[in-house]
Design an enzyme around this catalytic site. Sequence first.
Site, PDB file in Angstrom:
ATOM      1  N   ASP A 192       0.867  -1.168   0.000  1.00  0.00           N
ATOM      2  CA  ASP A 192       0.000   0.000   0.000  1.00  0.00           C
ATOM      3  C   ASP A 192       0.905   1.220   0.000  1.00  0.00           C
ATOM      4  OD1 ASP A 192      -3.122   0.770   0.750  1.00  0.00           O
ATOM      5  OD2 ASP A 192      -1.667   2.265   1.400  1.00  0.00           O
ATOM      6  N   ARG A 498      -5.311  11.971  -0.167  1.00  0.00           N
ATOM      7  CA  ARG A 498      -5.309  11.951  -1.628  1.00  0.00           C
ATOM      8  C   ARG A 498      -6.635  12.476  -2.135  1.00  0.00           C
ATOM      9  NH1 ARG A 498      -2.665   6.565  -3.248  1.00  0.00           N
ATOM     10  NH2 ARG A 498      -0.788   7.705  -2.690  1.00  0.00           N
TER      11      ARG A 498
END
Length: 804
Positions: A192, A498
């Site tokens: 990740d 994000r």
Amino acid sequence: MAPYSLLVSRLQKALGARQYHVASVLCQRAKVAMSHFEPNEYIRYDLLEKNINIVRKRLNRPLTLSEKIVYGHLDDPANQEIERGKTYLRLRPDRVAMQDATAQMAMLQFISSGLPKVAVPSTIHCDHLIEAQLGGEKDLRRAKDINQEVYNFLATAGAKYGVGFWRPGSGIIHQIILENYAYPGVLLIGTDSHTPNGGGLGGICIGVGGADAVDVMAGIPWELKCPKVIGVKLTGSLSGWTSPKDVILKVAGILTVKGGTGAIVEYHGPGVDSISCTVPQHPHRTGVQPALVSLQCCRAHSCMATICNMGAEIGATTSVFPYNHRMKKYLSKTGRADIANLADEFKDHLVPDSGCHYDQLIEINLSELKPHINGPFTPDLAHPVAEVGSVAEKEGWPLDIRVGLIGSCTNSSYEDMGRSAAVAKQALAHGLQCKSQFTITPGSEQIRATIERDGYAQILRDVGGIVLANACGPCIGQWDRKDIKKGEKNTIVTSYNRNFTGRNDANPETHAFVTSPEIVTALAIAGTLKFNPETDFLTGKDGKKFKLEAPDADELPRAEFDPGQDTYQHPPKDSSGQQVDVSPTSQRLQLLEPFDKWDGRDLEDLQILIKVKGKCTTDHISAAGPWLKFRGHLDNISNNLLIGAINVENGKANSVRNAVTQEFGPVPDTARYYKKHGIRWVVIGDENYGEGSSREHAALEPRHLGGRAIITKSFARIHETNLKKQGLLPLTFADPADYNKIHPVDKLTIKGLKDFAPGKPLTCIIKHPNGTQETILLNHTFNETQIEWFRAGSALNRMKELQK
């Protein structure tokens, strides 16, 4: 600090007859488990120290902290060539962590390797497949039902191959790692991109694709280009509404989304300790109950983790903070005082050397730093909160905030929840609730249980919030949003990391901004981007104006953490009878077939599938959201290949010309047509191609559908490696202006593959439809090992060859 052997010698001389006993006690202290889940896997600070000493003697210079940890894990420190930004290091990471969306493909690849057990401690964390819809318990039950086949596969694969399994509801992978597995000096790789979160506890934690994880789990040295080191010197101290999140929001504005590529960001300086100290507010001033107010004057490891986590948004390999007293306190509070005590003994190796050199140095005076909010559509578009409203008016961004969302792997700690609750408590005292919708995502089951016990969760509900499941949720697009229609222009503010187009809700018109949880909470109460909590007033239910006080909250709970439900599955000691079944008719899981081996020839007459215009993240290449359910089925998920990328030819997404039929159609359909007819193809990309998530599906899909090369101006680090692992050619224009020479209707021939060698450019012949040709040079970053991956067809194929 003196070496361990010298320390033993000194104590033996001082204590005479007690020599054996002292040595025995020190040996016991040095034998500390990496986690209480793996009591027989020990922290090797002695080996770290030995390797650091070898490298320091060779380089004859002071070392940065990141160099100490990285070089301290070298497979061959005496002979490894070391040059920042150039050589490839062969490393021995301490452990592997995988989230459920990426773990499916990682475990399928490990199964294909034929190996019986993982070689290093490894874990799987179920956090990505839980969709936010109604609230925590209901959403979790729904996810367990919908994803039963996948969860069963991951649980049985973990049991079969010796991998710990964290069940759905456990929490977000990075918070679980912080609570249980990260420690100062660890080298951890995770599937990740926000694995760098662990840098908040002084570890080098790096996001990778599943194939990299398979290498480590197989016991093969893991390769990483020797990182450059960007130093961020912090001075001054935080105060008021300014939070540690503002540090990384400011850094993102300075470095941009690609400024950290190929580098580790190392925070240092007197301001590091000041991150752990803010001026506490008095209960009578904030309206917050004493239990909600910090009397310890502290910020913590969680704040450093926030900064490291979002370092992924500047393309950094990882980020790290030096070991300090706050890390020690957190380790002790989470049941790992033995690790803290051992780290104290080896502290000299867990901080940078005096006089060490950084490739780039940024200085930030925390005393001058103001609260920031970044966005929309990119995490490096930085604005002070005081200015974002006027910028939004000028740019035509919606001022009304439809939803405020706090939590995610970036900001979901106990302190984050406490600071948001402190803001909410003030609004409630004046009879106000949120004008915007408001959601709360606890970072883990331990955080959820503790904030329920300590009253934070109820306060956040009282102000109008919905507590979601302990999972990624809307941060990664797992959000069944009902309040708007797709295409409706709107604004949301989050404490996430994000905010690319369509990232949270698949709506390209959602203007997403990222900021600290306390600013999100304040803005959700006010309902508008024009509100500045530092200066602006709210109107209470009684009609009187009031101003929110800067919040403060305990770093850690005063009582012990409430662990909540037991959600961990230990791998059995004997797994000989364990079965891992993958149905051949499954639509969610598919066993892998090996990719074809390179035929030994140059790549001739490659058709251009798409020439991409502008930003192309892994979300553009392999969308998340509803596609997450196919992460274990390569053929099905390949139907999302590049559907978000903008085609230069027509300015549209998911619409490309079929060179044979001359009809425009979806990108995946065109790729499948080419594959069926034996036409090999290439993608042309722009700057920083593949930024964002670590998802290797963005590399697996083009390989599966017949792609052979991706040619761009530049690549994001993880994606470039993922492409190499799957036997594709990530190549860059020697002259970035050559991007303009290639048109979607051209054909390309890549020459020089027979003599493919590190540092040697390849030649590309551009064949135009009118019969003319141009020749350009293409650079690459392949080393000898990676060239072998290409020749074998993939890194997994090469691993099998070596086993034979």
